[in-house]
Design a protein around this motif. Structure first.
Motif, PDB file in Angstrom:
ATOM      1  N   GLY A  53      37.897   8.278 -90.718  1.00 31.72           N
ATOM      2  CA  GLY A  53      37.533   7.460 -91.562  1.00 31.72           C
ATOM      3  C   GLY A  53      36.798   6.090 -91.159  1.00 31.72           C
ATOM      4  O   GLY A  53      36.043   5.862 -92.177  1.00 31.72           O
ATOM      5  N   PRO A  54      37.083   5.454 -90.142  1.00 27.22           N
ATOM      6  CA  PRO A  54      36.339   4.182 -89.736  1.00 27.22           C
ATOM      7  C   PRO A  54      34.924   4.528 -89.717  1.00 27.22           C
ATOM      8  O   PRO A  54      34.053   3.803 -90.442  1.00 27.22           O
ATOM      9  N   GLN A  55      34.432   5.775 -89.274  1.00 27.31           N
ATOM     10  CA  GLN A  55      33.054   5.957 -89.221  1.00 27.31           C
ATOM     11  C   GLN A  55      32.596   6.203 -90.736  1.00 27.31           C
ATOM     12  O   GLN A  55      31.397   5.659 -90.876  1.00 27.31           O
ATOM     13  N   GLN A  56      33.284   6.867 -91.449  1.00 24.59           N
ATOM     14  CA  GLN A  56      32.729   7.116 -92.851  1.00 24.59           C
ATOM     15  C   GLN A  56      32.580   5.809 -93.712  1.00 24.59           C
ATOM     16  O   GLN A  56      31.376   5.701 -94.418  1.00 24.59           O
ATOM     17  N   LEU A  57      33.508   4.885 -93.360  1.00 22.15           N
ATOM     18  CA  LEU A  57      33.387   3.713 -94.224  1.00 22.15           C
ATOM     19  C   LEU A  57      32.315   2.645 -93.842  1.00 22.15           C
ATOM     20  O   LEU A  57      31.644   2.373 -94.506  1.00 22.15           O
ATOM     21  N   LYS A  58      32.093   2.862 -92.499  1.00 22.08           N
ATOM     22  CA  LYS A  58      30.761   2.075 -91.779  1.00 22.08           C
ATOM     23  C   LYS A  58      29.504   2.777 -92.355  1.00 22.08           C
ATOM     24  O   LYS A  58      28.804   2.122 -92.773  1.00 22.08           O
ATOM     25  N   ALA A  59      29.375   3.894 -92.628  1.00 18.59           N
ATOM     26  CA  ALA A  59      28.193   4.520 -92.934  1.00 18.59           C
ATOM     27  C   ALA A  59      27.863   4.451 -94.286  1.00 18.59           C
ATOM     28  O   ALA A  59      26.944   4.418 -94.573  1.00 18.59           O
ATOM     29  N   ALA A  60      29.193   4.612 -95.032  1.00 24.38           N
ATOM     30  CA  ALA A  60      28.939   4.282 -96.629  1.00 24.38           C
ATOM     31  C   ALA A  60      28.531   2.922 -97.020  1.00 24.38           C
ATOM     32  O   ALA A  60      27.661   2.736 -97.658  1.00 24.38           O
ATOM     33  N   GLU A  61      29.111   2.112 -96.215  1.00 23.76           N
ATOM     34  CA  GLU A  61      28.908   0.675 -96.558  1.00 23.76           C
ATOM     35  C   GLU A  61      27.318   0.392 -96.011  1.00 23.76           C
ATOM     36  O   GLU A  61      26.527  -0.483 -96.498  1.00 23.76           O
ATOM     37  N   LEU A  62      26.758   1.008 -95.021  1.00 19.36           N
ATOM     38  CA  LEU A  62      25.592   0.999 -94.245  1.00 19.36           C
ATOM     39  C   LEU A  62      24.491   1.503 -95.499  1.00 19.36           C
ATOM     40  O   LEU A  62      23.446   0.912 -95.728  1.00 19.36           O
ATOM     41  N   ALA A  63      24.932   2.778 -96.132  1.00 23.72           N
ATOM     42  CA  ALA A  63      24.070   3.231 -97.002  1.00 23.72           C
ATOM     43  C   ALA A  63      23.773   2.278 -98.110  1.00 23.72           C
ATOM     44  O   ALA A  63      22.796   1.987 -98.795  1.00 23.72           O
ATOM     45  N   GLU A 273      34.893  16.110 -69.887  1.00 24.88           N
ATOM     46  CA  GLU A 273      34.336  17.386 -69.321  1.00 24.88           C
ATOM     47  C   GLU A 273      35.206  18.484 -69.630  1.00 24.88           C
ATOM     48  O   GLU A 273      34.813  19.634 -69.801  1.00 24.88           O
ATOM     49  N   SER A 274      36.433  18.378 -70.012  1.00 25.80           N
ATOM     50  CA  SER A 274      37.140  19.539 -70.540  1.00 25.80           C
ATOM     51  C   SER A 274      37.088  19.939 -71.566  1.00 25.80           C
ATOM     52  O   SER A 274      37.279  21.264 -72.251  1.00 25.80           O
ATOM     53  N   GLY A 275      36.014  19.276 -72.633  1.00 29.81           N
ATOM     54  CA  GLY A 275      35.554  19.814 -73.919  1.00 29.81           C
ATOM     55  C   GLY A 275      34.476  20.657 -73.630  1.00 29.81           C
ATOM     56  O   GLY A 275      33.965  21.182 -74.703  1.00 29.81           O
ATOM     57  N   ARG A 276      33.734  20.566 -72.486  1.00 30.08           N
ATOM     58  CA  ARG A 276      32.308  21.122 -72.331  1.00 30.08           C
ATOM     59  C   ARG A 276      32.582  22.440 -72.858  1.00 30.08           C
ATOM     60  O   ARG A 276      33.301  23.273 -72.498  1.00 30.08           O
ATOM     61  N   GLY A 277      31.227  22.787 -73.501  1.00 32.23           N
ATOM     62  CA  GLY A 277      31.315  24.141 -74.138  1.00 32.23           C
ATOM     63  C   GLY A 277      32.115  24.617 -75.260  1.00 32.23           C
ATOM     64  O   GLY A 277      31.785  25.955 -75.919  1.00 32.23           O
ATOM     65  N   ALA A 278      33.031  23.714 -75.875  1.00 27.90           N
ATOM     66  CA  ALA A 278      33.757  23.888 -77.064  1.00 27.90           C
ATOM     67  C   ALA A 278      32.843  24.067 -78.309  1.00 27.90           C
ATOM     68  O   ALA A 278      32.219  22.896 -78.519  1.00 27.90           O
ATOM     69  N   ARG A 279      32.766  24.979 -78.978  1.00 23.05           N
ATOM     70  CA  ARG A 279      31.888  25.223 -80.091  1.00 23.05           C
ATOM     71  C   ARG A 279      32.312  25.237 -81.384  1.00 23.05           C
ATOM     72  O   ARG A 279      33.326  25.598 -81.761  1.00 23.05           O
ATOM     73  N   SER A 280      31.501  24.697 -82.112  1.00 22.30           N
ATOM     74  CA  SER A 280      31.834  24.726 -83.649  1.00 22.30           C
ATOM     75  C   SER A 280      30.744  24.840 -84.869  1.00 22.30           C
ATOM     76  O   SER A 280      29.419  24.590 -84.102  1.00 22.30           O
ATOM     77  N   ALA A 281      30.768  24.854 -85.965  1.00 19.89           N
ATOM     78  CA  ALA A 281      29.582  24.928 -86.979  1.00 19.89           C
ATOM     79  C   ALA A 281      29.914  23.538 -87.391  1.00 19.89           C
ATOM     80  O   ALA A 281      30.855  23.302 -88.053  1.00 19.89           O
ATOM     81  N   ALA A 282      28.708  22.848 -87.526  1.00 20.99           N
ATOM     82  CA  ALA A 282      28.609  21.353 -87.879  1.00 20.99           C
ATOM     83  C   ALA A 282      27.778  21.342 -89.133  1.00 20.99           C
ATOM     84  O   ALA A 282      26.886  21.956 -89.359  1.00 20.99           O
ATOM     85  N   ALA A 283      27.934  20.399 -89.950  1.00 19.21           N
ATOM     86  CA  ALA A 283      27.005  19.941 -90.945  1.00 19.21           C
ATOM     87  C   ALA A 283      25.798  18.981 -90.567  1.00 19.21           C
ATOM     88  O   ALA A 283      24.926  18.803 -91.255  1.00 19.21           O
ATOM     89  N   GLN A 310      29.261  13.204 -87.260  1.00 20.97           N
ATOM     90  CA  GLN A 310      28.988  14.174 -88.363  1.00 20.97           C
ATOM     91  C   GLN A 310      29.860  13.241 -89.817  1.00 20.97           C
ATOM     92  O   GLN A 310      29.101  13.345 -90.899  1.00 20.97           O
ATOM     93  N   PHE A 311      30.802  12.647 -89.590  1.00 18.41           N
ATOM     94  CA  PHE A 311      31.529  12.366 -90.692  1.00 18.41           C
ATOM     95  C   PHE A 311      30.841  10.955 -91.159  1.00 18.41           C
ATOM     96  O   PHE A 311      30.756  10.748 -92.256  1.00 18.41           O
ATOM     97  N   ALA A 312      30.143  10.091 -90.398  1.00 19.49           N
ATOM     98  CA  ALA A 312      29.413   9.091 -90.648  1.00 19.49           C
ATOM     99  C   ALA A 312      28.309   9.565 -91.495  1.00 19.49           C
ATOM    100  O   ALA A 312      27.684   9.052 -92.544  1.00 19.49           O
ATOM    101  N   ALA A 313      27.429  10.532 -90.954  1.00 18.23           N
ATOM    102  CA  ALA A 313      26.316  11.124 -91.521  1.00 18.23           C
ATOM    103  C   ALA A 313      26.641  11.604 -92.926  1.00 18.23           C
ATOM    104  O   ALA A 313      25.889  11.389 -94.156  1.00 18.23           O
ATOM    105  N   GLN A 314      27.831  12.414 -93.143  1.00 14.95           N
ATOM    106  CA  GLN A 314      28.093  12.932 -94.515  1.00 14.95           C
ATOM    107  C   GLN A 314      28.410  11.923 -95.508  1.00 14.95           C
ATOM    108  O   GLN A 314      27.950  11.957 -96.811  1.00 14.95           O
ATOM    109  N   ALA A 315      29.051  10.759 -94.864  1.00 14.84           N
ATOM    110  CA  ALA A 315      29.511   9.426 -96.238  1.00 14.84           C
ATOM    111  C   ALA A 315      28.408   8.931 -96.399  1.00 14.84           C
ATOM    112  O   ALA A 315      27.920   8.469 -97.522  1.00 14.84           O
TER     113      ALA A 315
END
Length: 393
Positions: A53-63, A273-283, A310-315
């Protein structure tokens, strides 16, 4: 790689609706100078949504700020009225009603979570107010909804599209035989996403793919059966961090796939480092070198001194889409109900280059955009595995 991309692009094209034609935005026209266009947002800046949420709000206010600096929407000032629902569906429904009835919002962004949208979106639809879901990836948000949803649009890549793309590319590249899909107890979104993942693996030819629930005590042990991969589907970024951490602590060092919560930069940073290689499909992919994405990233860095996710970019994109639609509507500014109704066909016609890539809405108000299959790089960022173009025709 090229053959894989072509096959997945063709598959997505077969199941997606055709995007509608281009609609222009006459942003240099100052005919509405002195007027105000009010948008609302429901972003979970506290509670389980604190990773998003914080990133969403920042990005929406920026836009909003950037649009106003560029002359507004046909000269009208754009404003944003934000409500924090603390990731509580009942609070989300209450916030939606307040934004529409008291805040006089022309349209609303949010809520952050799909389960909150199931409570809030019916309120907006009954009050005939457009809503743009910028982070809701669960089923039934648009199209085949369990309630009337003709005023609801989605600018977030649904798991029913993203998970099969991620799974299909992985299966074609690695040919796994045994996969376990894990979802947290009490997480309805995680459970539905796990069912989507199980079907995707089986459709791709992996017969030994099964979903199982993880209780409050977490993953206590891994049986002796050799897994080629685990997949984690959860609504919370914190849960993703916990479960990946537990798998690594138990000695598993193989592939981990995930859903949309893997795209939280907060989760990627905490995992390290423990997340290295964890994969997903992103928007969204930060390395997308389009002019729109570069400008967004630079503006976000300049405003907040940190990297967007991603959540900032979408907002941010959501505000741009609503502004583009409003610019093409003959707004009255004295008949809000009529202005809200007019926004629906205008949104249906929006086609725009955005930080997410080339964007349009399908006939059922879902998103048509590229899919970025990514993996965590071990230092809080992501590397691109493959880009699947938006379906065409």
């Amino acid at each position: 790689m090229k053959a894989r991309l072509q096959r997945w692009s063709a598959l997505l094209a077969a199941v997606a609706a055709v995007a509608v034609p281009l609609a222009g935005c006459s942003g240099d026209d100052a005919q509405w100078e002195g007027e105000t266009i009010r948008l609302g947002s429901i972003f979970s800046t506290t509670g389980d949504g604190a990773a998003f949420g914080p990133q969403q709000l920042k990005a929406a206010e920026l836009a909003v700020d950037r649009i106003n600096e560029d002359g507004g929407v046909n000269g009208a000032e754009l404003t944003l009225d934000q409500r924090d629902d603390a990731a509580d569906p009942a609070a989300s429904a209450k916030a939606m009603r307040s934004l529409i009835a008291e805040g006089e919002a022309l349209a609303v962004l949010g809520p952050t979570f799909s389960n909150s949208s199931a409570e809030a979106h019916p309120v907006a639809n009954r009050l005939r107010t457009p809503v743009l879901a910028v982070s809701n990836t669960g089923p039934g948000i648009v199209g085949d909804c369990p309630y009337p949803c003709e005023y609801i649009f989605r600018a977030s890549l649904g798991e029913e599209t993203a998970i099969p793309a991620n799974v299909g590319d992985y299966v074609e590249a690695e040919d796994p035989r045994v996969v376990d899909i894990l979802y947290p107890e009490g997480d309805a979104f995680g459970e539905s996403s796990a069912a989507t993942a199980e079907q995707a693996f089986r459709s791709a030819g992996v017969e030994k793919a099964s979903a199982s629930q993880v209780g409050p005590s977490g993953i206590e042990a891994i049986t002796a059966v050799v897994r080629d991969a685990f997949m984690i589907t959860a609504s919370s970024g914190d849960t993703v961090v916990e479960l990946i951490g537990q798998l690594r602590e138990l000695g598993y060092d193989g592939t981990i796939l995930g859903g949309n919560a893997f795209n939280s930069v907060t989760a990627a940073r905490e995992l390290g480092e423990s997340g290295r290689g964890a994969r997903s499909a992103a928007a969204w992919f930060a390395g997308n070198d389009s002019e729109e994405n570069r400008e967004f990233i630079e503006a976000y860095r300049s405003a907040y001194g940190e990297e967007p996710d991603q959540f900032a970019a979408q907002a941010y994109t959501g505000v741009e889409l609503l502004a583009a639609a409003a610019a093409d509507v003959d707004l009255t500014f004295d008949d809000l109900a009529a202005d809200r109704r007019a926004m629906v066909p205008a949104l249906e016609q929006v086609t725009q280059e955005t930080p997410l890539g080339d964007f349009a809405f399908t006939a059922d108000h879902d998103v048509s955009q590229p899919i970025w299959i990514v993996e965590m790089d071990g230092s809080g960022g992501y590397d691109l595995i493959v880009k699947v173009p938006a379906p065409t025709g």
